[in-house]
Each structure stands twice: as C-alpha cells, then as structure tokens.
Scaffold this motif. Sequence first.
Motif, PDB file in Angstrom:
ATOM      1  N   UNK A 201      29.046  48.328  55.482  1.00 47.21           N
ATOM      2  CA  UNK A 201      28.896  46.850  55.675  1.00 47.21           C
ATOM      3  C   UNK A 201      29.032  46.111  54.352  1.00 47.21           C
ATOM      4  N   UNK A 202      29.700  44.885  54.201  1.00 51.90           N
ATOM      5  CA  UNK A 202      29.545  44.050  53.234  1.00 51.90           C
ATOM      6  C   UNK A 202      29.387  42.825  53.705  1.00 51.90           C
ATOM      7  N   UNK A 203      28.527  41.892  52.871  1.00 52.84           N
ATOM      8  CA  UNK A 203      28.460  40.725  53.498  1.00 52.84           C
ATOM      9  C   UNK A 203      29.429  39.711  53.856  1.00 52.84           C
ATOM     10  N   UNK A 204      29.369  38.801  54.990  1.00 54.53           N
ATOM     11  CA  UNK A 204      30.545  37.981  54.915  1.00 54.53           C
ATOM     12  C   UNK A 204      30.723  37.028  53.796  1.00 54.53           C
ATOM     13  N   UNK A 205      29.819  36.703  53.110  1.00 53.91           N
ATOM     14  CA  UNK A 205      29.800  35.750  51.863  1.00 53.91           C
ATOM     15  C   UNK A 205      29.419  36.807  50.832  1.00 53.91           C
ATOM     16  N   UNK A 206      30.599  36.788  50.220  1.00 52.74           N
ATOM     17  CA  UNK A 206      30.506  37.729  48.983  1.00 52.74           C
ATOM     18  C   UNK A 206      30.033  37.346  47.499  1.00 52.74           C
ATOM     19  N   UNK A 207      29.708  35.945  47.512  1.00 51.78           N
ATOM     20  CA  UNK A 207      29.229  35.211  46.529  1.00 51.78           C
ATOM     21  C   UNK A 207      28.041  36.081  45.947  1.00 51.78           C
ATOM     22  N   UNK A 208      28.132  36.587  44.830  1.00 53.77           N
ATOM     23  CA  UNK A 208      27.043  37.179  43.854  1.00 53.77           C
ATOM     24  C   UNK A 208      26.810  38.598  44.518  1.00 53.77           C
ATOM     25  N   UNK A 209      27.681  39.121  45.110  1.00 51.45           N
ATOM     26  CA  UNK A 209      27.600  40.822  45.864  1.00 51.45           C
ATOM     27  C   UNK A 209      27.955  41.762  44.666  1.00 51.45           C
ATOM     28  N   UNK A 210      27.079  42.546  44.525  1.00 54.48           N
ATOM     29  CA  UNK A 210      27.106  43.514  43.644  1.00 54.48           C
ATOM     30  C   UNK A 210      27.824  44.799  44.262  1.00 54.48           C
ATOM     31  N   UNK A 211      29.093  45.054  43.693  1.00 56.34           N
ATOM     32  CA  UNK A 211      30.047  46.146  44.358  1.00 56.34           C
ATOM     33  C   UNK A 211      29.530  47.295  43.746  1.00 56.34           C
ATOM     34  N   UNK A 212      28.815  47.446  42.782  1.00 59.96           N
ATOM     35  CA  UNK A 212      28.156  48.807  42.481  1.00 59.96           C
ATOM     36  C   UNK A 212      27.219  49.348  43.479  1.00 59.96           C
ATOM     37  N   UNK A 213      26.859  48.544  44.294  1.00 58.76           N
ATOM     38  CA  UNK A 213      25.768  49.286  45.364  1.00 58.76           C
ATOM     39  C   UNK A 213      26.662  49.781  46.522  1.00 58.76           C
TER      40      UNK A 213
ATOM     41  N   UNK B 234      28.854  52.755  48.484  1.00 58.78           N
ATOM     42  CA  UNK B 234      28.972  54.352  48.455  1.00 58.78           C
ATOM     43  C   UNK B 234      30.457  54.735  48.144  1.00 58.78           C
ATOM     44  N   UNK B 235      30.687  55.358  47.072  1.00 59.57           N
ATOM     45  CA  UNK B 235      31.808  55.722  46.712  1.00 59.57           C
ATOM     46  C   UNK B 235      32.824  56.563  47.895  1.00 59.57           C
ATOM     47  N   UNK B 236      34.017  55.994  47.928  1.00 54.01           N
ATOM     48  CA  UNK B 236      34.983  56.835  48.937  1.00 54.01           C
ATOM     49  C   UNK B 236      34.768  56.388  50.354  1.00 54.01           C
ATOM     50  N   UNK B 237      34.168  55.346  50.624  1.00 56.11           N
ATOM     51  CA  UNK B 237      33.842  55.029  52.268  1.00 56.11           C
ATOM     52  C   UNK B 237      34.588  53.632  52.258  1.00 56.11           C
ATOM     53  N   UNK B 238      34.995  53.272  53.189  1.00 54.04           N
ATOM     54  CA  UNK B 238      35.739  52.205  54.059  1.00 54.04           C
ATOM     55  C   UNK B 238      34.817  50.918  53.882  1.00 54.04           C
ATOM     56  N   UNK B 239      35.246  49.832  53.684  1.00 52.64           N
ATOM     57  CA  UNK B 239      34.456  48.571  53.795  1.00 52.64           C
ATOM     58  C   UNK B 239      34.980  47.718  54.942  1.00 52.64           C
ATOM     59  N   UNK B 240      36.072  48.368  55.696  1.00 53.00           N
ATOM     60  CA  UNK B 240      36.521  47.711  56.877  1.00 53.00           C
ATOM     61  C   UNK B 240      36.457  48.600  58.060  1.00 53.00           C
ATOM     62  N   UNK B 241      37.626  49.129  58.606  1.00 54.36           N
ATOM     63  CA  UNK B 241      37.390  50.098  59.690  1.00 54.36           C
ATOM     64  C   UNK B 241      36.889  51.471  59.292  1.00 54.36           C
ATOM     65  N   UNK B 242      36.032  52.025  59.989  1.00 56.04           N
ATOM     66  CA  UNK B 242      35.712  53.250  59.915  1.00 56.04           C
ATOM     67  C   UNK B 242      36.790  54.441  59.901  1.00 56.04           C
ATOM     68  N   UNK B 243      36.770  55.221  58.896  1.00 60.33           N
ATOM     69  CA  UNK B 243      37.638  56.330  58.783  1.00 60.33           C
ATOM     70  C   UNK B 243      37.410  57.569  58.797  1.00 60.33           C
ATOM     71  N   UNK B 244      38.196  58.707  59.153  1.00 62.65           N
ATOM     72  CA  UNK B 244      37.887  60.263  59.209  1.00 62.65           C
ATOM     73  C   UNK B 244      38.085  60.442  57.620  1.00 62.65           C
ATOM     74  N   UNK B 245      37.186  61.713  57.274  1.00 63.16           N
ATOM     75  CA  UNK B 245      37.235  61.964  55.710  1.00 63.16           C
ATOM     76  C   UNK B 245      38.416  62.848  55.444  1.00 63.16           C
TER      77      UNK B 245
END
Length: 354
Positions: A313-325, A327-338
């Motif tokens: 999950x990412x916040x709906x308001x991304x102002x100030x969001x730290x993208x370094x938090x 997880x690498x290789x994981x979707x931020x929208x719909x869930x995916x198979x590996x």
Amino acid sequence: MQTNGTIDRNVKDYQTLMSPRQLLTDLPRTDAMTQAVQYGRTSIRNIMDGTDSRKFIIVGPCSIHDTELAHDYGARLKEVSDAVSDRLVVIVRSYFEKPRTNLGWKGLIYDPHLNGAGDIKDGLYISRRILMDNLEIGLPCATEYLETFTPQYNSDLVSWAAIGARTTESPQHRQLASGLSMPVGFKNSTQGDISVAVNAILSANGEHSFLGIDGYGAPSVVKTTGNPYTHIVIRGSNTGSNYDAQSVQDVQAMLMEAEVPPNVVIDCSHGNSEKDYSKQPIVFEEGLKQIHDGNDRIVGIMLESNINAGSQKIPSDLTGFDRSTLEYGVSITDSCIDLETTASLLKAAHKSLA
C-alpha cells in the motif's frame, strides 16, 4: 486576458509540455527497437489471422513505478521468453497510466517520483526510456491508453495496446483505437457486460474523424482508416468470472453474430481471479486446457506478474512520501504473482502447446 470568471474558475495552472516530436527526437528509436516492435505487432496479427500457430502472452507488472525494477524484470523475463519463443510470443506489460475509481496514484507518467507533484514531463521521458530498454533486448511491449494523445509520445514503441474496462465504452477511446498502429484489446466492463466491448470493436473497425494533436503538439482533426486488429479481452466482473469454457464460447458467439473474428484474450487477473492473485494460475491453466481442447480462437492470455508476489500500500496523498520505504519488486497497485511462478506457467504452456 479578462475572463469575468467565465473560464478557468477551477484551474490552478497551465504548464506547456514538449511536443511528441521533441520527445521522439530526444529519445530516438534504434533499428533494433523498431525490429522488436514490428516483430511483436506482426506476430500478434498473424496469430489473430490464424497464420501463426503460436499464442501471445501479455505478462508483467500491474503498473510500473520503478525504473530499476522494470529493467530487472524485463531482463529476467527475456530469458524465459527466448526459451518458449517457438510456441509463445511474450509481450511485456508496460503500464504507465492507471485508472482510478476515485483517487490514488495515477501511474508513472503522471507522478513518476511518487511525491504527488505531477511531473508529467519527467513521466513521459522516464516511461519512454523503459520501453526502449525492453525493446533493446528484443522484448516487445504492451500498454494501456487512458489519455487520447499519450500515444503520440510512445506508440512507436508499443506492439499491443489495451483499452480498459472503465474506458471501453468511451467514444474517444474507440476513435483512438481506430487510428492506432498496433492490435488493440478492449476489455469487457467492470460489470461484466460483453456487448460494450463488442460494440467498441465494431466502432474501432470503422473510419473516424476526431480531435487530437499531431506530432508537433498542434490541435488537429485526426482522420483514421479503422483498425482491423481490435479484439476482446475478457476479465471477469465485480460479481464473478467469465473464463470458463461456456462463457468463452458465448463471447465468441456474440462476436460471430456481430460479424467480427471471434478472437479472445483471457485476462487471468481482476474479476477472473476474484482479485486474488494466487488464483491467476488456475485461470491460466483453464485457458490452456480450452486451447488444447480445440478452441484455437483463444489467441492470448494475460498475467499480472512482478519479481515478488503480492502488493504493498501507498498513501492516497503522496506529498512527502518516502519511496525508499517500498519493498523492492512488489506492486503498488494490483497484487501480482512472482516471477518464479510466471516462468513455471510459461514453461508449462510451452509444453502444453507442443
């Protein structure tokens, strides 16, 4: 200019964007990239015409949010693609525009830095580079179009395009599809209405005149000849799936009644997996079974896949969001198979189609 409050009451600002021609000049296509684009387009057309016995598989992240991740995924997928290329044409999902039911991240083109700033100019450059990276290693690309003039900036790099469930009924998107140079898949509606996609195919097959921009960004009347390689993508609905053999045959019957080729692509995600990514292999295997049982008009299958499974999950308001938090290789929208599961499915499909 005096407007007396009649226009722009709710507009904060206008920002001039570079023309499509400028972007294509700054990031030009190489001969190798052109060959990869044409290989993908020609293969899909021939599969739809029945002159190529292979099937095409559109596979990749639900959406791309990370350049390094896109490059990594493409390189790993290419190894699998090469191993199955005699029976499968693998097209990598390169989705940069995401439809939102209400609010949320709209995709890499619109917010490439995940900070809410809306740096669309950067997004167009970054997304074009990602397409170029995949093509440079010989991996054709697929995307979904939400805005009607985005194709001027990247369609020369795309082998297959989708019109999504929320926009298939849109006249603007049907007109857009009529002029696109690659095969285009229309998804059934989120409520499962197949007729919406059938009507979209009929519309996009015809000639149109509509408003758009040319390569220099000038407002233009766009006149099209119609796209004979439009087809349906069945993706289930909010209430159930439509990938079983009877449902697929019913869809094909509707297409034949409308006097269009009964070509079908099965989307293993969304309503067909009941939004449970772990069920995508079940849908994939059922699609393969139907092909094995003789339904050769199932021309392709679509999977949502990433390096690692699930989503975050990412916040709906991304102002100030730290993208370094993230997880690498994981979707931020719909869930995916590996990717490991993806490779297994592609190899199984290759064996099944022997």
